[in-house]
Design an enzyme around this catalytic site. Structure first.
Site, PDB file in Angstrom:
ATOM      1  N   TRP A  84       0.642  -1.239  -0.017  1.00  0.00           N
ATOM      2  CA  TRP A  84       0.166  -0.065   0.041  1.00  0.00           C
ATOM      3  C   TRP A  84       0.906   1.185  -0.194  1.00  0.00           C
ATOM      4  O   TRP A  84       0.278   2.402  -0.108  1.00  0.00           O
ATOM      5  CB  TRP A  84      -0.944   0.043   1.082  1.00  0.00           C
ATOM      6  N   ASP A  85       2.172   1.105   0.404  1.00  0.00           N
ATOM      7  CA  ASP A  85       3.002   2.304   0.127  1.00  0.00           C
ATOM      8  C   ASP A  85       2.994   2.810  -1.319  1.00  0.00           C
ATOM      9  O   ASP A  85       3.011   4.265  -1.035  1.00  0.00           O
ATOM     10  CB  ASP A  85       4.669   1.794   0.224  1.00  0.00           C
ATOM     11  N   GLU A 131       0.651  -2.931  12.469  1.00  0.00           N
ATOM     12  CA  GLU A 131       0.638  -4.382  12.696  1.00  0.00           C
ATOM     13  C   GLU A 131       0.897  -5.500  13.804  1.00  0.00           C
ATOM     14  O   GLU A 131       0.662  -6.414  13.956  1.00  0.00           O
ATOM     15  CB  GLU A 131       1.470  -5.027  11.598  1.00  0.00           C
ATOM     16  N   LYS A 187       2.523   0.080  16.306  1.00  0.00           N
ATOM     17  CA  LYS A 187       3.855   0.257  15.589  1.00  0.00           C
ATOM     18  C   LYS A 187       3.910   1.439  14.778  1.00  0.00           C
ATOM     19  O   LYS A 187       4.963   1.982  14.651  1.00  0.00           O
ATOM     20  CB  LYS A 187       3.577  -0.972  14.544  1.00  0.00           C
ATOM     21  N   GLN A 188       2.533   2.118  14.294  1.00  0.00           N
ATOM     22  CA  GLN A 188       2.778   3.123  13.396  1.00  0.00           C
ATOM     23  C   GLN A 188       1.559   3.694  13.141  1.00  0.00           C
ATOM     24  O   GLN A 188       0.621   3.254  13.809  1.00  0.00           O
ATOM     25  CB  GLN A 188       3.209   2.513  11.974  1.00  0.00           C
TER      26      GLN A 188
HETATM   27  O1  IFM Z   1       3.517  -1.402   3.993  1.00  0.00           O
HETATM   28  C1  IFM Z   1       4.454  -1.614   5.023  1.00  0.00           C
HETATM   29  C2  IFM Z   1       3.711  -1.865   6.463  1.00  0.00           C
HETATM   30  O2  IFM Z   1       2.646  -0.787   6.589  1.00  0.00           O
HETATM   31  C3  IFM Z   1       4.737  -1.867   7.568  1.00  0.00           C
HETATM   32  N1  IFM Z   1       5.838  -2.741   7.338  1.00  0.00           N
HETATM   33  C4  IFM Z   1       6.387  -2.480   6.074  1.00  0.00           C
HETATM   34  C5  IFM Z   1       5.659  -2.418   5.005  1.00  0.00           C
HETATM   35  C6  IFM Z   1       6.527  -2.247   3.643  1.00  0.00           C
HETATM   36  O3  IFM Z   1       6.944  -0.795   3.734  1.00  0.00           O
END
Ligand code: IFM
Length: 721
Positions: A321-322, A463, A574-575
């Site tokens: 999705w990046d 995640e 995580k994010q």
């Molecule tokens: O798409 C990301 C995910 O959100 C977090 N882990 C790494 C992936 C690739 O950059």
């Protein structure tokens, strides 16, 4: 300070992996890692090819690295002139971001090497190197150049049936193990010196060897032209590679370099953000724009960009999705053709997404979490290896990160908003949105009759918390996807017959009637004191600090998520998750809501993904936390200059360049600091300039028109170019 130049003094083998990323040269077709010409596989050299994948035995599928066709190794009086084993007295490396030229200078005392090289932005298959060696003593020199088959692979080998050809042009032909893709690399040279010349070929490759007695003070110049082709490009890749080399040699190194730098100049004219007030930040932003621009698939119409660009095989060279969330915005506003290519990749892999949905018992399009060619899912069920037991850990990214389909629909709608173009929607984009919406209809089955639909058993951007219910991010992106599907009718209001025939072709009449019902029923967000709960039950998890959770690690490489991860039972995420949604759909929230959620979630975020800081920075701009926005910008933009970012997830190497941060740096500068927006055909800015920046100036393309945005603390302007 030269804000276009990355420089490093010295050589340390332990930095080789990271330096290979930081000094990457690429042109969208291939990436050449930033290691010296003589590097063997221990220094991780690689020419990674975009879109060429292979699986060896039952290991992970990953992109293929071509034979190293820019290999050069000199020795003098029996001493190897190699950074690795030649004990250099001094070594420096540089990367010119403006023109994508890598250079090195290595002083071995008795001899000194100076070289520069590039991966041509003007000719996608071409690489060239100008290599100069000078001598401080009389003696015997040997110079070998050729195509080395000593390849660094994470999950290889991938190349078989090597056929080596020696002659005026050296060539290596081989074939990939799984799909039998033919691959060829060729090389020829132009030497400005006379020497005894011979050819060597063995299991390590094919080489041209120059031997010569040299005098003190003498300098020898060698220019090397190499090319890579596969049967995906041309039916006879070896012939194509040879003629590419031949033509480049005939044109000469300077002319090839000139075309390459001209191509880069055009890229900067379309995309360069000038940042004044802080030179370090200007360098970081240039580095970010360089790294994203250099991996853009300019040679193709329907390719996307892997999560680690073309810096190697990390993350299986897959499309995440990046692409839609972080790479797409810069390209959509500066080089729409590239943005279109990213989306066309999704249009053309729709069948792969349908297949994946069907595999899980759903209808519609469930896009791969880690998409490879044809939309094939690269993500395995065991995507992390436990550092203690060395056993693969069952992860659920592949099955449960269902927001991916909505993210793609989001980008397609943004494409229409930014470019005003409907042809992409007509050429498959509308179909993708409808099929994604259908996937969510079918994923909601069983709950549909009640007045509330809970999307259970999902994973949001965070995640570390797997298999949750009512992920706020996921629910709201699904709602937006359904909305976008319904909006298509308005977008094509002047072509009702075309739209009706599309619904008919997709056998969509019944589903169409259900879209508004699902949109209304998706569980609304739950709030406490204005803070939205990330998913059902999140507020009940242990509320401890990041340091507490970090202190529980028994190994720095330990995976924080999964069944036994240190974060799973806590509120540490995580994010960016709730905040990511607020950054993507800002109009849906008040400033007060944005502020309350930012203040709550930021201290609870590990920023364990390079995708995180950018989203927090965008929201920080909006709520006037400009010092924090600045820090997050610097964190985002510096990543491929300083070589930061996580290198391990469990036992899996995840290093490489970070195109999501690279795109994120553009997003913070343009969408955050300048507050650029395109809504209802109108371009606007709403500046939030941190005190560290005195001026931002950049070009933008919107609805086919070119503009220049200028922002200072005194005011902002948009002028048509
Ligand atoms: O798409 C990301 C995910 O959100 C977090 N882990 C790494 C992936 C690739 O950059």
């Amino acid at each position: 300070m030269n804000t276009w130049l990355l420089q490093k003094e010295g050589f340390d083998k332990k930095d080789a992996a990271s330096d290979g990323n930081r000094f990457l040269c690429a042109n969208g077709y291939m990436g050449l890692r930033g290691v010296p010409e003589e590097a063997g596989s221990a220094l991780f050299p690689a020419i990674t090819l975009a879109g060429v994948y292979d699986q060896f035995e039952d290991k992970w599928r990953e992109p293929v690295n071509a034979p190293n066709c820019l290999f050069i190794h000199a020795s003098f009086n029996g001493q190897s002139l190699s950074v690795e084993d030649g004990s250099p007295q001094a070594h420096s490396t540089a990367l010119d971001y403006r023109h994508g030229v890598y250079s090195r200078k290595t002083d071995f005392g008795a001899a000194c090497i100076v070289s520069r090289r590039f991966v041509s932005m003007a000719s996608p298959h071409l690489l060239a190197d100008e290599y100069q060696v000078s001598f401080r003593l009389d003696g015997e020199m040997t110079l070998e150049t050729g195509i080395s088959t000593d390849i660094w692979d994470i999950n290889g080998p991938h190349l078989f049936d090597y056929q080596l050809t020696a002659g005026e042009i050296l060539a290596v032909s081989c074939v990939t193990g799984q799909k039998k893709i033919n691959l060829a690399a060729a090389q020829c040279v132009q030497a400005d010196f006379e020497a005894e010349e011979s050819l060597r070929q063995d299991e390590t490759g094919v080489f041209r060897v120059f031997r010569r007695r040299v005098r003190k003070g003498e300098t020898l110049n060698l220019r090397v032209f190499s090319a890579v082709y596969t049967s995906l490009d041309e039916p006879a890749p070896a012939d194509a590679a040879k003629s590419c080399c031949r033509e480049a040699k005939a044109a000469g190194f300077s002319a090839c370099l000139q075309s390459h730098t001209d191509a880069w100049e055009k890229i900067w004219t379309l995309s360069e953000i000038t940042l004044e007030g802080n030179e370090e930040a200007a360098l970081f932003l240039r580095a970010s724009q360089y790294h994203l621009n250099c991996v853009a698939p300019r040679h193709a119409k329907n390719m996307s960009i892997p999560a680690r660009g073309l810096s190697g095989q990390t993350y299986k060279g897959a499309i995440f999705w990046d692409s839609e969330m972080f790479f797409f915005p810069m390209f959509a506003y500066t080089q729409p053709k590239i943005a279109e290519s990213l989306l066309r990749y999704r249009v053309e892999t729709l069948d792969g997404a349908r297949k994946k949905a069907a595999e899980y018992g759903y209808r519609g399009a469930f896009y791969a979490w880690e998409s490879q060619e044809g939309g094939e899912e690269g993500c395995t069920n065991f995507n992390v290896v436990d550092v203690f037991t060395h056993r693969p850990v069952r992860t659920y990214f592949r099955d449960k990160q269902i927001h991916i389909s909505a993210d793609i629909a989001y980008a397609l709608r943004s494409w229409y908003e930014i470019t005003g173009d409907r042809t992409l929607l007509q050429a498959g984009g509308a179909k993708v949105i409808l099929e994604c919406a259908r996937f969510y209809l079918s994923r909601a089955n069983g709950h549909f009759d009640s007045d509330r639909v809970d999307f259970a058993d999902v994973i949001g951007p965070d995640e570390y918390h797997e298999r949750v219910t009512n992920s706020f991010f996921t629910n709201e992106m699904i709602r937006h996807c359904l909305d976008s599907a319904l909006l298509l009718k308005d977008i094509f209001a002047d072509q009702p017959a075309w739209f009706a025939s599309l619904l008919k072709e997709l056998n969509y009449e019944q589903d169409w009637a259900l879209l508004p019902a699902l949109r209304e029923r998706i569980s609304p967000p739950r709030e406490r004191n204005g803070v939205i709960e990330q998913f059902d039950g999140y507020f009940g998890l242990e509320d401890c600090s990041l340091d507490t959770v970090r202190g529980r690690l028994r190994d720095p490489r330990e995976y924080w998520g999964g069944d036994h991860g240190v974060a799973g039972t806590t509120q540490i995420i995580k994010q960016a998750d709730v905040i990511a949604l607020m950054a993507l759909l800002p109009e849906r929230f008040t400033d007060r809501q944005a502020a309350a959620n930012w203040v709550y979630y930021e201290p609870r975020t590990e920023h364990g993904s390079s995708l995180s800081a950018c989203m927090y920075a965008l929201t920080a701009c909006r709520i006037g936390r400009l010092d924090e926005a600045w820090d997050l910008f610097m964190k985002t933009a510096q990543i491929d200059v300083l070589g930061g970012g996580k290198q391990w997830a469990g036992e899996i190497y995840i290093g490489g360049t970070h195109p999501a941060s690279n795109g994120g740096a553009w997003m913070i500068a343009a969408l955050g600091f300048a507050g650029l927006k395109m809504r209802a055909g109108k371009l606007s800015v709403d500046p939030h300039l941190p005190r560290q920046i005195t001026r931002l100036s950049f070009p933008v393309t919107a609805c086919g028109e070119r503009y220049r945005i200028d922002v200072t603390h005194e005011g902002a302007s948009i002028s048509r170019q």
